[in-house]
Design a protein around this motif. Structure first.
Motif, PDB file in Angstrom:
ATOM      1  N   ASP A 502     -13.654 -20.741 -25.813  1.00 44.06           N
ATOM      2  CA  ASP A 502     -12.695 -19.640 -25.917  1.00 44.06           C
ATOM      3  C   ASP A 502     -11.370 -20.090 -25.308  1.00 44.06           C
ATOM      4  O   ASP A 502     -11.293 -21.110 -24.621  1.00 44.06           O
ATOM      5  CB  ASP A 502     -13.241 -18.413 -25.186  1.00 44.06           C
ATOM      6  N   ARG A 503     -10.311 -19.315 -25.585  1.00 39.04           N
ATOM      7  CA  ARG A 503      -9.020 -19.521 -24.941  1.00 39.04           C
ATOM      8  C   ARG A 503      -8.817 -18.380 -23.953  1.00 39.04           C
ATOM      9  O   ARG A 503      -8.740 -17.217 -24.345  1.00 39.04           O
ATOM     10  CB  ARG A 503      -7.879 -19.560 -25.962  1.00 39.04           C
ATOM     11  N   VAL A 504      -8.741 -18.713 -22.668  1.00 42.23           N
ATOM     12  CA  VAL A 504      -8.654 -17.686 -21.632  1.00 42.23           C
ATOM     13  C   VAL A 504      -7.330 -17.835 -20.895  1.00 42.23           C
ATOM     14  O   VAL A 504      -6.738 -18.916 -20.845  1.00 42.23           O
ATOM     15  CB  VAL A 504      -9.836 -17.797 -20.642  1.00 42.23           C
ATOM     16  N   LEU A 505      -6.869 -16.718 -20.314  1.00 38.50           N
ATOM     17  CA  LEU A 505      -5.632 -16.726 -19.526  1.00 38.50           C
ATOM     18  C   LEU A 505      -5.966 -17.210 -18.120  1.00 38.50           C
ATOM     19  O   LEU A 505      -6.749 -16.592 -17.397  1.00 38.50           O
ATOM     20  CB  LEU A 505      -5.016 -15.331 -19.481  1.00 38.50           C
ATOM     21  N   THR A 506      -5.342 -18.313 -17.728  1.00 33.07           N
ATOM     22  CA  THR A 506      -5.715 -19.014 -16.496  1.00 33.07           C
ATOM     23  C   THR A 506      -4.503 -19.204 -15.589  1.00 33.07           C
ATOM     24  O   THR A 506      -3.468 -19.700 -16.039  1.00 33.07           O
ATOM     25  CB  THR A 506      -6.296 -20.400 -16.832  1.00 33.07           C
ATOM     26  N   PRO A 507      -4.604 -18.839 -14.314  1.00 33.20           N
ATOM     27  CA  PRO A 507      -3.538 -19.201 -13.376  1.00 33.20           C
ATOM     28  C   PRO A 507      -3.440 -20.716 -13.249  1.00 33.20           C
ATOM     29  O   PRO A 507      -4.453 -21.423 -13.263  1.00 33.20           O
ATOM     30  CB  PRO A 507      -4.000 -18.568 -12.061  1.00 33.20           C
ATOM     31  N   TYR A 508      -2.221 -21.214 -13.122  1.00 36.95           N
ATOM     32  CA  TYR A 508      -2.041 -22.653 -13.045  1.00 36.95           C
ATOM     33  C   TYR A 508      -0.925 -23.006 -12.066  1.00 36.95           C
ATOM     34  O   TYR A 508      -0.040 -22.195 -11.762  1.00 36.95           O
ATOM     35  CB  TYR A 508      -1.712 -23.246 -14.418  1.00 36.95           C
ATOM     36  N   LEU A 509      -1.000 -24.235 -11.585  1.00 41.45           N
ATOM     37  CA  LEU A 509       0.052 -24.843 -10.779  1.00 41.45           C
ATOM     38  C   LEU A 509       0.207 -26.267 -11.273  1.00 41.45           C
ATOM     39  O   LEU A 509      -0.788 -26.993 -11.397  1.00 41.45           O
ATOM     40  CB  LEU A 509      -0.316 -24.834  -9.296  1.00 41.45           C
ATOM     41  N   THR A 530       1.996 -36.712 -13.738  1.00 42.87           N
ATOM     42  CA  THR A 530       1.834 -35.275 -13.578  1.00 42.87           C
ATOM     43  C   THR A 530       0.507 -34.929 -12.909  1.00 42.87           C
ATOM     44  O   THR A 530      -0.407 -35.758 -12.810  1.00 42.87           O
ATOM     45  CB  THR A 530       1.903 -34.566 -14.939  1.00 42.87           C
ATOM     46  N   ALA A 531       0.406 -33.674 -12.467  1.00 41.34           N
ATOM     47  CA  ALA A 531      -0.832 -33.134 -11.899  1.00 41.34           C
ATOM     48  C   ALA A 531      -0.915 -31.662 -12.254  1.00 41.34           C
ATOM     49  O   ALA A 531       0.078 -30.926 -12.114  1.00 41.34           O
ATOM     50  CB  ALA A 531      -0.864 -33.325 -10.391  1.00 41.34           C
ATOM     51  N   ASP A 532      -2.074 -31.224 -12.738  1.00 41.87           N
ATOM     52  CA  ASP A 532      -2.302 -29.832 -13.133  1.00 41.87           C
ATOM     53  C   ASP A 532      -3.513 -29.272 -12.414  1.00 41.87           C
ATOM     54  O   ASP A 532      -4.544 -29.949 -12.296  1.00 41.87           O
ATOM     55  CB  ASP A 532      -2.539 -29.737 -14.639  1.00 41.87           C
ATOM     56  N   LEU A 533      -3.403 -28.035 -11.958  1.00 39.28           N
ATOM     57  CA  LEU A 533      -4.511 -27.317 -11.348  1.00 39.28           C
ATOM     58  C   LEU A 533      -4.656 -25.970 -12.035  1.00 39.28           C
ATOM     59  O   LEU A 533      -3.676 -25.220 -12.150  1.00 39.28           O
ATOM     60  CB  LEU A 533      -4.260 -27.106  -9.850  1.00 39.28           C
TER      61      LEU A 533
END
Length: 621
Positions: A502-509, A530-533
């Protein structure tokens, strides 16, 4: 005091004031609602219901205990106080000279001389004939200056030969932040009103050192066409608020907002504050004073970095390499390739190299043992050249900061993700991205705040929040033989992400750092690590982390902008896999008001390939 209680007291005060006999005081009900008085008291209409509330957060700003919520109660108290006998700095006429001037211009009050030693000495010290609004360009390395900064310069009479503009005073409004607060804490408190805002007076040379020498920010100076009486009224109100607390808010009640209020006080009816909606961005406020014909003259003052770069750019390519060798100590000042140049060329080379070495020693901290002897040798060689012209100064940019696109953007698009079509609405209150019209903005710089992307999918029908950007900053500053800035990016918010099923809404930094290199005046290439969380319950283990790379090409011109490249991430915590993307985004600019945009991306994620494309229109307001 709780707001309901304050409203009740204000209503009681108004009721009592209506019982005052008609022959003891003028009818002030209508006078208290005039724009001039409301501006003097910093009153703004209440969002719900009738009445007004002052933005002043200091009880010493009011003469009536109910003055914060009642313009009439404060006007009546002021009117009574300025008619009391007496003199001296504590008298109401000395504490509130702008109110006194405004009321005496509208009411038949007896003229009574008064001595205000402190205020009169302040006026003599400022020695102001004209007022200039100064705009300092954006500075992405500080949350307090990302949108630029404005302040007022108080210019002495032009025939006063004893005073230089560098010694003129300035008036500015800023957050009274604790010295130990970090940039992140400053940003948080600034957004939510956690700091008191104070009005300060400083010499102009202190501002120049901070902005042009330390932070390398170009300045634009806009001389206002205020009359002498209007200048006096502006200074009188600046005296009234100089030590008073107005809570500071990063996006609306900020440095630019308070200056607009001062100009509104000086020239009633201008209503610059009426232009403010959700935010007051300094470049927008400069645009408003220009649009309202408040400016008589504009002057450009380049930063130290701009001046040094301009001098080096004037050298032919071979001489630029020679200047780099001189600065780095690889080429002697007496080397044949230097001495063989004709006198004008040699003078330009030595001037540009000396300015660069001096800049590096002051701004970048080159060791004195390295910079001092080199500077001495350059100056000595330069002194041996007669009749050479002085270095030229950078010309003003063709497009000023206030002539760039408006900062609020609304976008409508139509596209397709995989096998589903969608329509998209994007709202972005501020400020600028890499593909917006570049004129008036720093090349390679991006700052977006509270951007919202909403999509309506068909087949099946579904409305989704695609992305909400809290803050997104990108700085792609090209490196060369003389300057080696770090290119970097940082952002946080919420976005749709593919978790496999699924495609879910996710908090990211997310963040990144690397380098950028100019290919031409309009184009550059970049490479970032780069770095993604991401954090969400729908992600296995509740979070995931991905190091990666982003390599691309950026082209920016007044007619079109293009951003293309490849991104690759390796998610290493939850579902260990790679995510690769090829992207191509472009805008065709239709002046400063609109752009046609197109984007395409091909992504490999969870061993599946998926295409995204979209076409639409940006409008700037």
């Amino acid at each position: 005091m709780p707001a309901p209680l304050r409203l009740a007291l204000a209503a009681f005060g108004l009721a009592i004031s209506t019982l005052t006999p008609a022959d003891t005081a003028p009818n002030t009900s209508q006078l208290a609602l005039e724009p001039g008085w409301l501006t003097l008291g910093h009153y703004r209409p209440n969002r719900f219901g009738n009445g007004y509330t002052s933005q002043a957060d200091d009880q010493n700003f009011f003469l009536n205990p109910l003055g914060e919520l009642s313009p009439k109660a404060e006007l009546d108290a002021t009117l009574a106080a300025i008619q009391l006998p007496g003199s001296g700095d504590g008298h109401a006429r000395c504490r509130f000279p702008a109110r006194d001037r405004w009321l005496r211009a509208r009411l038949d009050l007896p003229e009574a001389p008064i001595s205000c030693p402190a205020f009169e000495q302040w006026q003599r010290t400022l020695n102001t004939d004209t007022v200039t609004m100064v705009f300092a360009a954006s500075y992405l390395n500080s949350p307090s200056s990302m949108f630029g900064h404005t302040f007022l310069r108080l210019d002495p009479p032009s025939d006063d030969q004893s005073t230089d503009l560098l010694l003129a005073n300035t008036i500015s409004y800023a957050a009274d932040a604790a010295a130990h607060d970090s940039e992140l804490l400053f940003a948080y408190k600034g957004i939510f009103g956690g700091y008191p805002g104070i009005t300060t007076v400083q010499p102009y040379y202190d501002k120049l050192r901070l902005y042009t020498d330390i932070e390398n920010r170009d300045l634009w100076e806009y001389t206002l066409n205020l009359t002498p009486d209007e200048v006096d009224q502006l200074l009188a109100h600046a005296w009234e608020i100089r030590d008073r607390n107005f809570d500071y808010y990063f996006f609306d009640e900020n440095c630019a907002y308070r200056l607009l209020a001062l100009i509104d006080v000086a020239r009633p009816g201008t209503n610059l504050l009426g232009e403010v909606s959700t935010h007051a961005i300094p470049s927008d406020t400069v645009r408003w004073i220009v649009d309202k014909d408040l400016v008589s003259e504009i002057h450009y003052r380049p930063s130290a970095a701009t001046t040094v770069s301009y001098g080096l750019d004037q050298l032919p390519a071979a001489q630029r390499q020679l200047a780099a060798g001189l600065a780095q100590g690889n080429t002697a000042v007496s080397a044949p390739e230097v001495s063989q140049l004709d006198a004008p060329s040699r003078a330009r080379l030595l001037d540009a190299t000396y300015d660069y070495v001096r800049y590096q020693s002051e701004a970048e901290g080159w060791p004195r043992a390295q910079a001092a002897p080199l500077s001495h040798n350059l100056l000595r060689a330069r002194s041996e050249i007669d009749d050479a012209t002085e270095p030229s100064t950078p010309p003003p940019p063709a497009i000023r900061d206030d002539q760039g696109h408006d900062t609020f953007r609304v976008s409508l698009g139509k596209g397709r993700l995989g096998d589903r079509s969608f329509s998209q609405l994007t709202l972005r209150p501020a400020y600028h991205d890499l593909l917006d019209p570049p004129d008036g903005y720093r090349r390679g710089a991006q700052l977006q705040f509270l951007r919202l992307d909403a999509r309506y999918y068909t087949g099946p029908d579904e409305l989704q929040l695609e992305r909400l950007i809290g803050v997104e900053i990108r700085s792609l500053s090209p490196r060369d033989d003389f300057f080696s800035p770090l290119s970097w990016q940082v952002g946080f918010g919420g976005r749709r992400t593919d978790v496999g099923s699924d495609r879910v809404l996710t908090p990211y930094l997310e963040g990144g750092a690397g380098g950028s290199w100019a290919l031409s005046p309009a184009s550059q290439t970049f490479a970032l690590v780069t770095a993604d969380l991401e954090i969400d319950d729908d992600i296995h283990r509740g979070y995931d982390f991905a190091p990666g790379v982003d390599v691309g090409l950026l082209y920016q011109s007044p007619r079109a902008s293009l951003l293309t490249g490849v991104r690759s991430k390796a998610w290493i915590v939850s579902n260990q896999h790679r995510q690769d993307q090829l992207y191509l985004n472009g805008n065709v600019h239709l002046g400063r008001r609109a752009s046609v945009f197109a984007e395409f991306a091909r992504e490999r994620h969870f061993n599946r390939y998926q295409n995204l494309w979209q076409l639409g229109l940006h409008g700037y307001f």
